[in-house]
Design a protein around this motif. Sequence first.
Motif, PDB file in Angstrom:
ATOM      1  N   ASP A 114      -1.735   5.363  -4.116  1.00  0.00           N
ATOM      2  CA  ASP A 114      -2.884   6.119  -3.869  1.00  0.00           C
ATOM      3  C   ASP A 114      -1.728   7.258  -3.365  1.00  0.00           C
ATOM      4  O   ASP A 114      -2.381   7.412  -2.393  1.00  0.00           O
ATOM      5  CB  ASP A 114      -3.610   5.736  -2.243  1.00  0.00           C
ATOM      6  N   THR A 115      -1.135   8.224  -3.972  1.00  0.00           N
ATOM      7  CA  THR A 115      -0.559   8.792  -3.812  1.00  0.00           C
ATOM      8  C   THR A 115      -0.720  10.545  -4.391  1.00  0.00           C
ATOM      9  O   THR A 115      -0.307  11.470  -3.796  1.00  0.00           O
ATOM     10  CB  THR A 115       0.459   8.946  -3.980  1.00  0.00           C
ATOM     11  N   GLU A 131       0.722  -1.563   0.070  1.00  0.00           N
ATOM     12  CA  GLU A 131      -0.195  -0.144   0.245  1.00  0.00           C
ATOM     13  C   GLU A 131       0.946   1.082   0.000  1.00  0.00           C
ATOM     14  O   GLU A 131       1.478   1.634   1.152  1.00  0.00           O
ATOM     15  CB  GLU A 131      -0.313   0.177   1.208  1.00  0.00           C
ATOM     16  N   ASP A 151       4.450   5.219   3.940  1.00  0.00           N
ATOM     17  CA  ASP A 151       4.191   6.590   3.964  1.00  0.00           C
ATOM     18  C   ASP A 151       5.246   8.190   4.551  1.00  0.00           C
ATOM     19  O   ASP A 151       5.556   6.847   5.186  1.00  0.00           O
ATOM     20  CB  ASP A 151       2.953   6.561   4.804  1.00  0.00           C
ATOM     21  N   ARG A 152       5.014   8.754   3.931  1.00  0.00           N
ATOM     22  CA  ARG A 152       6.448   9.938   5.010  1.00  0.00           C
ATOM     23  C   ARG A 152       6.044   9.934   6.685  1.00  0.00           C
ATOM     24  O   ARG A 152       6.844  10.493   7.208  1.00  0.00           O
ATOM     25  CB  ARG A 152       6.759  10.917   4.248  1.00  0.00           C
ATOM     26  N   GLY A 157       8.573   7.401   5.908  1.00  0.00           N
ATOM     27  CA  GLY A 157       9.672   7.460   4.844  1.00  0.00           C
ATOM     28  C   GLY A 157       9.423   8.381   3.584  1.00  0.00           C
ATOM     29  O   GLY A 157       8.204   7.528   2.739  1.00  0.00           O
ATOM     30  N   GLU A 158      10.247   8.891   2.989  1.00  0.00           N
ATOM     31  CA  GLU A 158      10.052   9.092   1.422  1.00  0.00           C
ATOM     32  C   GLU A 158      10.315   8.207   0.297  1.00  0.00           C
ATOM     33  O   GLU A 158      10.782   7.269   0.705  1.00  0.00           O
ATOM     34  CB  GLU A 158      10.945  10.894   1.224  1.00  0.00           C
ATOM     35  N   PHE A 159       8.825   8.286  -0.672  1.00  0.00           N
ATOM     36  CA  PHE A 159       8.773   7.154  -1.112  1.00  0.00           C
ATOM     37  C   PHE A 159      10.614   6.890  -1.962  1.00  0.00           C
ATOM     38  O   PHE A 159      10.904   5.667  -2.368  1.00  0.00           O
ATOM     39  CB  PHE A 159       8.239   7.254  -2.357  1.00  0.00           C
ATOM     40  N   GLY A 190       1.046   4.717   0.381  1.00  0.00           N
ATOM     41  CA  GLY A 190       0.304   5.968   0.826  1.00  0.00           C
ATOM     42  C   GLY A 190      -0.936   5.374   1.726  1.00  0.00           C
ATOM     43  O   GLY A 190      -2.121   5.412   1.575  1.00  0.00           O
ATOM     44  N   LEU A 191       0.018   4.958   2.628  1.00  0.00           N
ATOM     45  CA  LEU A 191      -1.632   4.428   3.194  1.00  0.00           C
ATOM     46  C   LEU A 191      -2.295   5.511   4.543  1.00  0.00           C
ATOM     47  O   LEU A 191      -3.373   5.281   4.529  1.00  0.00           O
ATOM     48  CB  LEU A 191      -0.606   4.322   5.165  1.00  0.00           C
ATOM     49  N   GLY A 192      -1.738   6.829   4.289  1.00  0.00           N
ATOM     50  CA  GLY A 192      -2.499   7.875   4.757  1.00  0.00           C
ATOM     51  C   GLY A 192      -3.687   7.526   6.296  1.00  0.00           C
ATOM     52  O   GLY A 192      -2.792   7.082   7.181  1.00  0.00           O
ATOM     53  N   ASN A 193      -4.910   8.247   5.652  1.00  0.00           N
ATOM     54  CA  ASN A 193      -5.952   8.144   6.949  1.00  0.00           C
ATOM     55  C   ASN A 193      -5.592   5.835   7.328  1.00  0.00           C
ATOM     56  O   ASN A 193      -6.406   6.049   8.470  1.00  0.00           O
ATOM     57  CB  ASN A 193      -7.388   8.150   6.784  1.00  0.00           C
ATOM     58  N   GLY A 194      -5.507   4.972   6.524  1.00  0.00           N
ATOM     59  CA  GLY A 194      -5.391   4.008   6.487  1.00  0.00           C
ATOM     60  C   GLY A 194      -7.055   3.422   5.899  1.00  0.00           C
ATOM     61  O   GLY A 194      -7.057   2.095   6.446  1.00  0.00           O
ATOM     62  N   ARG A 195      -7.695   4.061   5.139  1.00  0.00           N
ATOM     63  CA  ARG A 195      -8.691   3.665   4.838  1.00  0.00           C
ATOM     64  C   ARG A 195      -9.338   2.313   3.512  1.00  0.00           C
ATOM     65  O   ARG A 195      -9.109   1.293   4.000  1.00  0.00           O
ATOM     66  CB  ARG A 195      -9.188   4.445   4.336  1.00  0.00           C
ATOM     67  N   THR A 196      -8.097   2.331   2.655  1.00  0.00           N
ATOM     68  CA  THR A 196      -7.761   1.132   1.870  1.00  0.00           C
ATOM     69  C   THR A 196      -6.837   0.122   2.518  1.00  0.00           C
ATOM     70  O   THR A 196      -7.070  -0.420   2.062  1.00  0.00           O
ATOM     71  CB  THR A 196      -7.112   1.781   0.535  1.00  0.00           C
ATOM     72  N   GLN A 247       5.389  12.940  -9.437  1.00  0.00           N
ATOM     73  CA  GLN A 247       4.831  11.654  -8.635  1.00  0.00           C
ATOM     74  C   GLN A 247       5.207   9.541  -8.823  1.00  0.00           C
ATOM     75  O   GLN A 247       4.979   9.884  -9.033  1.00  0.00           O
ATOM     76  CB  GLN A 247       4.439  11.333  -7.397  1.00  0.00           C
TER      77      GLN A 247
HETATM   78  C1  LIG Z   1      -4.219  10.399  -1.134  1.00  0.00           C
HETATM   79  S1  LIG Z   1      -3.679   9.342   0.488  1.00  0.00           S
HETATM   80  C2  LIG Z   1      -3.505   8.257   1.030  1.00  0.00           C
HETATM   81  C3  LIG Z   1      -5.408   7.763   1.754  1.00  0.00           C
HETATM   82  C4  LIG Z   1      -4.596   6.470   1.857  1.00  0.00           C
HETATM   83  N1  LIG Z   1      -5.472   5.301   1.159  1.00  0.00           N
HETATM   84  C5  LIG Z   1      -6.513   5.985   2.596  1.00  0.00           C
HETATM   85  O1  LIG Z   1      -7.671   5.132   2.237  1.00  0.00           O
HETATM   86  O2  LIG Z   1      -6.690   6.493   3.332  1.00  0.00           O
HETATM   87  C6  LIG Z   1      -1.822   9.769   0.322  1.00  0.00           C
HETATM   88  C7  LIG Z   1      -0.743   9.608   1.138  1.00  0.00           C
HETATM   89  O3  LIG Z   1       0.719   9.396   0.246  1.00  0.00           O
HETATM   90  C8  LIG Z   1       1.280   9.976   1.132  1.00  0.00           C
HETATM   91  N2  LIG Z   1       2.770  10.290   0.395  1.00  0.00           N
HETATM   92  C9  LIG Z   1       2.540  11.103  -0.809  1.00  0.00           C
HETATM   93  N3  LIG Z   1       3.744  11.047  -1.336  1.00  0.00           N
HETATM   94  C10 LIG Z   1       4.466  10.874  -0.815  1.00  0.00           C
HETATM   95  C11 LIG Z   1       6.032  10.715  -0.678  1.00  0.00           C
HETATM   96  N4  LIG Z   1       6.198  11.178  -1.427  1.00  0.00           N
HETATM   97  N5  LIG Z   1       6.143   9.850   0.230  1.00  0.00           N
HETATM   98  C12 LIG Z   1       6.189   9.183   1.576  1.00  0.00           C
HETATM   99  N6  LIG Z   1       4.381   9.151   1.139  1.00  0.00           N
HETATM  100  C13 LIG Z   1       3.887  10.050   0.930  1.00  0.00           C
HETATM  101  C14 LIG Z   1       1.148  10.872   1.918  1.00  0.00           C
HETATM  102  O4  LIG Z   1       1.303  11.564   3.052  1.00  0.00           O
HETATM  103  C15 LIG Z   1      -0.285  11.048   2.432  1.00  0.00           C
HETATM  104  O5  LIG Z   1      -0.873   9.850   3.616  1.00  0.00           O
END
Ligand SMILES: C[S@@+](CC[C@H](N)C(=O)[O-])C[C@H]1O[C@@H](n2cnc3c(N)ncnc32)[C@H](O)[C@@H]1O
Length: 164
Positions: A101-102, A34, A59-60, A78-80, A36-42, A113
């Motif tokens: 999902d970025t 995964e 995720d960062r 960390g950064e992708f 882009g963990l974000g909120n964790g929904r997906t 990206q």
């Molecule tokens: C759209 S959100 C993800 C939503 C998540 N999949 C969900 O369903 O809750 C995008 C995520 O990608 C992460 N992200 C974007 N670019 C990044 C990068 N270059 N390195 C690390 N994380 C990154 C952001 O921090 C963000 O949390």
Amino acid sequence: VSRLDSFIRRLQAQRAVLDWAATVVRNLPGVALELGLGNGRTFSHLREKLPGREIFAFDRADNAHPDSKPPASHLILGEFSETLPAFAKRHPRAACLVHCDTGSGDVAATARQAEWLSGIAPLLACPGGLVLSDQPLLHPALVSCPAVKDVPQGRYFVYTASPG
Ligand SMILES: C[S@@+](CC[C@H](N)C(=O)[O-])C[C@H]1O[C@@H](n2cnc3c(N)ncnc32)[C@H](O)[C@@H]1O
């Protein structure tokens, strides 16, 4: 179309693609990623649809709901640009499913990206593995799949990683 309608349609497309992908990879070996963990929904949805499958989330920052994140061993912060090449080196082409999902509100940065992810995804996905993305990806090793049922063209993007 109101922004609410468009948001709902995007999430419906995302769910339809994840559900479809879970059935396609059911008999493939490998981990799921995964990006882009974000909120964790997906992540939470994938975990439900891929029971027993090892899932690594990237995720960062760790902003996920406590119920919707992997154990620390499978959360790679960390950064992708740092974490994904390192993972690909340690686990070359080990993923039967890569979900990107970025996207963010910054259209130009999101497109840049996606271009970069296009290059790393084939190093992560196993031969015949699926790469799903909220953004279009472009790479000769990623073969675009026919549209998933109930998902209008251009709303979510699905590729198979080439065997070569
Ligand atoms: C759209 S959100 C993800 C939503 C998540 N999949 C969900 O369903 O809750 C995008 C995520 O990608 C992460 N992200 C974007 N670019 C990044 C990068 N270059 N390195 C690390 N994380 C990154 C952001 O921090 C963000 O949390």
